[in-house]
Write a protein that holds these residues in place. Structure first.
Motif, PDB file in Angstrom:
ATOM      1  N   THR A  68       0.790  -1.365   0.048  1.00  0.00           N
ATOM      2  CA  THR A  68      -0.080   0.145   0.080  1.00  0.00           C
ATOM      3  C   THR A  68       0.869   1.253   0.024  1.00  0.00           C
ATOM      4  O   THR A  68       2.124   1.110   0.279  1.00  0.00           O
ATOM      5  CB  THR A  68      -0.931   0.071   1.176  1.00  0.00           C
ATOM      6  N   ASP A  69       0.374   2.364  -0.147  1.00  0.00           N
ATOM      7  CA  ASP A  69       0.951   3.793  -0.112  1.00  0.00           C
ATOM      8  C   ASP A  69       1.047   4.252   1.355  1.00  0.00           C
ATOM      9  O   ASP A  69       1.403   5.397   1.681  1.00  0.00           O
ATOM     10  CB  ASP A  69       0.467   4.606  -1.111  1.00  0.00           C
TER      11      ASP A  69
ATOM     12  N   LEU B  34      -0.960  11.893   1.858  1.00  0.00           N
ATOM     13  CA  LEU B  34      -0.276  10.542   2.600  1.00  0.00           C
ATOM     14  C   LEU B  34       0.329   9.817   1.060  1.00  0.00           C
ATOM     15  O   LEU B  34       1.510   9.178   1.318  1.00  0.00           O
ATOM     16  CB  LEU B  34      -0.900   9.861   3.603  1.00  0.00           C
ATOM     17  N   ARG B  35      -0.856   9.904   0.186  1.00  0.00           N
ATOM     18  CA  ARG B  35      -0.285   8.878  -0.816  1.00  0.00           C
ATOM     19  C   ARG B  35       0.597   9.279  -1.910  1.00  0.00           C
ATOM     20  O   ARG B  35       1.492   8.361  -2.259  1.00  0.00           O
ATOM     21  CB  ARG B  35      -1.591   8.798  -1.579  1.00  0.00           C
TER      22      ARG B  35
ATOM     23  N   GLN C  10       3.305  11.583  -0.170  1.00  0.00           N
ATOM     24  CA  GLN C  10       4.192  11.728   0.727  1.00  0.00           C
ATOM     25  C   GLN C  10       4.898  10.365   1.274  1.00  0.00           C
ATOM     26  O   GLN C  10       6.136  10.339   1.123  1.00  0.00           O
ATOM     27  CB  GLN C  10       3.777  12.533   2.100  1.00  0.00           C
ATOM     28  N   ARG C  11       4.235   9.590   1.576  1.00  0.00           N
ATOM     29  CA  ARG C  11       4.907   8.239   2.240  1.00  0.00           C
ATOM     30  C   ARG C  11       5.687   7.588   1.317  1.00  0.00           C
ATOM     31  O   ARG C  11       6.808   7.056   1.627  1.00  0.00           O
ATOM     32  CB  ARG C  11       3.796   7.252   2.710  1.00  0.00           C
ATOM     33  N   PRO C  12       5.297   7.418  -0.115  1.00  0.00           N
ATOM     34  CA  PRO C  12       6.524   6.623  -0.972  1.00  0.00           C
ATOM     35  C   PRO C  12       7.392   7.466  -1.156  1.00  0.00           C
ATOM     36  O   PRO C  12       8.491   6.850  -1.289  1.00  0.00           O
ATOM     37  CB  PRO C  12       5.511   6.608  -2.273  1.00  0.00           C
ATOM     38  N   GLN C  13       7.478   8.962  -1.179  1.00  0.00           N
ATOM     39  CA  GLN C  13       8.675   9.675  -1.031  1.00  0.00           C
ATOM     40  C   GLN C  13       9.562   9.582  -0.004  1.00  0.00           C
ATOM     41  O   GLN C  13      10.809   9.525  -0.122  1.00  0.00           O
ATOM     42  CB  GLN C  13       8.332  11.237  -1.216  1.00  0.00           C
TER      43      GLN C  13
ATOM     44  N   SER D 101       6.410  11.658   8.420  1.00  0.00           N
ATOM     45  CA  SER D 101       5.022  11.686   8.851  1.00  0.00           C
ATOM     46  C   SER D 101       4.607  10.719   9.902  1.00  0.00           C
ATOM     47  O   SER D 101       3.460  11.110  10.559  1.00  0.00           O
ATOM     48  CB  SER D 101       4.357  11.396   7.588  1.00  0.00           C
ATOM     49  N   GLN D 102       5.416   9.811   9.983  1.00  0.00           N
ATOM     50  CA  GLN D 102       5.036   8.882  11.010  1.00  0.00           C
ATOM     51  C   GLN D 102       5.791   9.291  12.399  1.00  0.00           C
ATOM     52  O   GLN D 102       5.465   8.463  13.404  1.00  0.00           O
ATOM     53  CB  GLN D 102       5.203   7.542  10.672  1.00  0.00           C
TER      54      GLN D 102
END
Length: 251
Positions: A75-76, A92-93, A95-98, A222-223
């Motif tokens: 998932t992303d 988030l979709r 940001q998180r893969p980046q 982000s986490q």
């Protein structure tokens, strides 16, 4: 255990885990013995950041041998901040893969040389995608591969679905499976009988690998940041457990 209950708790501190007799008895393994040059590591991560939490230290040993690494992002990770005004699913979709890409660079890996497969499945819905994951892994695996996944009883629905799918695919293809606990460090108690301690091994991390893992984890901003009055998604006690000089795997 639900994700809401997981995140509402501060978790089991590392000081408690240090008293665990089962953990102390877990065999030490050199990462180079588990996955030597020429052996492919196929790692499936439910969300961006799980690959680092699971085995960032092991991944750092793939510098210069990225061709031996297949990374699957199921998932992303767009569901990590439900109801947040700052972190919408749309943001988030992206940001998180980046963050994942930056994390690989912090491990001294070249993301462009890694066979990195993003499946774009919906965060929080992986149990519905289990048959697809089994099929994808079964088609991808080669006889000598090491398949690494989150533990099938890790306490998060996506982690458990990935673990079950990996176990089915590993059995079908007769490849070695390594399952990694992530959230179990948070909810389990030391010597918890629900963990498969007879299968437990510790991958030894030297100071350089551990330092790279710390830098890679820091890329997942982000986490790690509070969201208004909400605490960070990743609790401090969990990070403390996952940033020890070893990575726990069930073989």
């Amino acid at each position: 255990m639900s994700e809401n209950l997981i995140q509402a708790s501060s978790g089991t501190p590392w000081a408690d885990w240090q008293q665990a007799a089962h953990l102390a008895r877990a065999t030490w393994l050199d990462p180079a013995r588990l996955c030597p040059p020429g052996r492919r590591l196929v790692m499936i991560a439910p969300h961006p950041d799980d690959e680092i939490l699971m085995a960032g230290g092991l991944l750092s040993s793939f510098k210069g041998r990225e061709a031996d690494l297949v990374l699957i992002s199921a998932t992303d990770g767009e569901g990590s901040h439900p109801g947040s005004t700052q972190w919408s699913e749309h943001r988030l979709r992206r940001q998180r893969p980046q963050e994942s890409r930056l994390a690989l660079q912090q491990l001294d890996l070249d993301p462009n040389r890694v066979d990195w497969r993003r499946l774009n499945l919906k965060d929080g819905q992986l149990p519905r995608e289990e048959a697809f994951l089994v099929s994808h892994l079964t088609q991808l695996l080669r006889p000598d591969d090491l398949l690494m996944a989150t533990w099938r009883n890790d306490g998060h629905c996506d982690h458990e679905a990935v673990g079950r799918a990996a176990a089915h695919a590993a059995l079908a293809r007769q490849v070695q499976l390594a399952e990694v606990p992530v959230w179990a460090w948070h909810w389990a108690q030391p010597d918890d009988p629900r963990l498969p301690w007879p299968r437990a091994h510790r991958l030894q991390l030297d100071e350089a690998r551990l330092a790279r893992k710390r830098k890679a984890l820091a890329a997942h901003a982000s986490q790690l940041q509070a969201d208004g009055e909400r605490p960070p998604v990743l609790p401090a006690n969990l990070l403390d457990c996952l940033l020890q000089p070893f990575e726990l795997v069930f073989l």
